[in-house]
Design a protein around this motif. Sequence first.
Motif, short mmCIF file in Angstrom:
data_model
loop_
_atom_site.label_atom_id
_atom_site.label_comp_id
_atom_site.label_asym_id
_atom_site.label_seq_id
_atom_site.Cartn_x
_atom_site.Cartn_y
_atom_site.Cartn_z
N ASP A 1 -5.72 -3.01 -6.88
CA ASP A 1 -4.73 -2.54 -5.95
C ASP A 1 -5.16 -2.55 -4.46
N GLY A 2 -4.62 -1.95 -3.48
CA GLY A 2 -4.96 -2.05 -2.13
C GLY A 2 -6.07 -1.33 -1.57
N ARG A 3 -6.66 -0.39 -2.36
CA ARG A 3 -7.80 0.22 -2.28
C ARG A 3 -9.05 -0.37 -2.07
N TYR B 1 3.74 1.70 -8.01
CA TYR B 1 4.89 2.28 -7.48
C TYR B 1 6.21 2.21 -8.62
N ASP C 1 0.68 -1.23 -0.01
CA ASP C 1 -0.06 -0.06 -0.09
C ASP C 1 0.69 1.42 0.05
N ASP D 1 -4.04 -7.67 -5.67
CA ASP D 1 -4.11 -6.29 -5.03
C ASP D 1 -2.65 -5.90 -4.52
N GLU D 2 -1.92 -6.91 -3.89
CA GLU D 2 -0.51 -6.52 -3.18
C GLU D 2 0.33 -6.17 -4.44
N TRP E 1 1.11 2.94 -3.54
CA TRP E 1 -0.23 3.57 -4.18
C TRP E 1 -0.09 5.31 -3.64
N ASP F 1 -0.27 -2.91 -6.03
CA ASP F 1 0.25 -1.66 -5.31
C ASP F 1 1.67 -1.51 -5.68
#
Length: 505
Positions: A445-447, A434, A49, A426-427, A52, A430
């Motif tokens: 992603d992590g949202r 980046y 996370d 999702d991990e 992002w 992120d």
Amino acid sequence: AQIRVLPASSAPAAVLRWFPSLRDAAWLMPVLFLFLRLKGTGFLLGDGDTGWHLRTGEWILQNGRVPATDIFSFTRPGEPWFAWEWLWDLCFGWLHLNFGMGAVQVASLALICAAMYLVYRESARLSGNYFLAFSVTFLAAAGSTIHWLARPHLFTLLFTAVSVILLNRAAEGRTRLLAWLPLLTLVWVNFHGGFFVLWTLLLAHLASAGLNAFLDRRSVWSASRPWTLALAGSVAASFVNPYGWLLHRHIFGYLGQSYHREQIQEFLSISFHNPAACYLAAMLLLGGMTVLWALERRRFADALILIGWGWLALYAARNIPIFLICAAPLVALALREQLERLASSATRLAAPARAIVEAHREFALLEAPARVVWLPALVLAALALLIAPPASAGPLRNQYDPESYPEKALPVLRSLGPEVRLFTDDEWGDFLLYRLWPERRVFIDGRSDFYGQKLGEDMGRVLQARHDWAQILARYQVGAVLLRADCPLASVLKLHAGWRLLHDD
């Protein structure tokens, strides 16, 4: 002739002035944990996370406003998005843009150090026993390592420690300090969504003040008025954010969804095979004793806080550091009283209790006011200088661990071109934001609050190679996938005639 005898402690005290104090040690305790037990600064990048968040902050710096719609995905482009930790993103995005990831790690570590320092100072103030204060701070630091990540929630840990200090002093009669809580909330709500932690602590003190007034047959309103006004002011201040009341609806709606509570690891209960769990267990045991002690003295706020946050710590791992920060000063105070009572008794426990009480005198020598107070700043400054050069391995690593993130696959991903839609979890989404954004957008992603349950379930079905995985990828027009080697779909695709292997490690 005159003979003057110096006190026996003068010579040792003069020497000890040049050694770090307990306050210095409490501040540096997280640094020692990080390098002696947690493999160094790279531990702070144990969650994707951070990536992002930093890119969001850099977007804010470039555009001069907080984003209102999605800028990262090809699955939900332009959809409304709450960047509710925008102030952390802005500050740490600026650090990253100007000084690199090492600055983000050092600043995050400084927040953890500051929180543990405040825990120690409040524990020492309440208990008056430096040995006990240092011991409970050790438990708090060791147990909270489970959530030491370079992410916005570190501000919630720091602000929780500040809240505990202000509320304890207000409970002792200095209610004017409650006027600072709305201002604290104003900052808190824009750094992290954990601002409601303060509300739970205020509610506990409000209930305690009202109950004590009722038992004493005093005016309940007069006793609870300062706490009620502080709570109302804090709630009102929380609406001063880029999204107003819509932020509250979004956060509480997100936290109320059972899907996220059951799927996101930090929302799950801790495994007691985790090394940090033993410290939580110790604090829970001491906290249970402190609840009985608090009820006996009609300190109802302390009992409510320990019971409430103790249960929340067992319910979700991310609540463990908050419980430890709240519990440590109260446990130190209760322990001191109980140990002093035992020390003056005729039981078998009198001797060990007396030894612990007397240990305070030895620790007091290490807590003189004149000390090498520059040591914490010096250590963090030296760490910042050491971590500045590129360091992809070792205890000073300032990038994502290539053993956990697909660093070696990046050249192949760049060769695909941005028009090829890429699926990954999702991990790793992120991480790709980046390393490859804005050239490449991600599936997810992590949202998790933004993507919701449907997309999360689609991701899970694809990763597990369920019967409809191909239809899901086709629906989102995915042309490439990036998977962990042990992912079920990775084995399926290696045998599938319609897919070609481009990279494997």
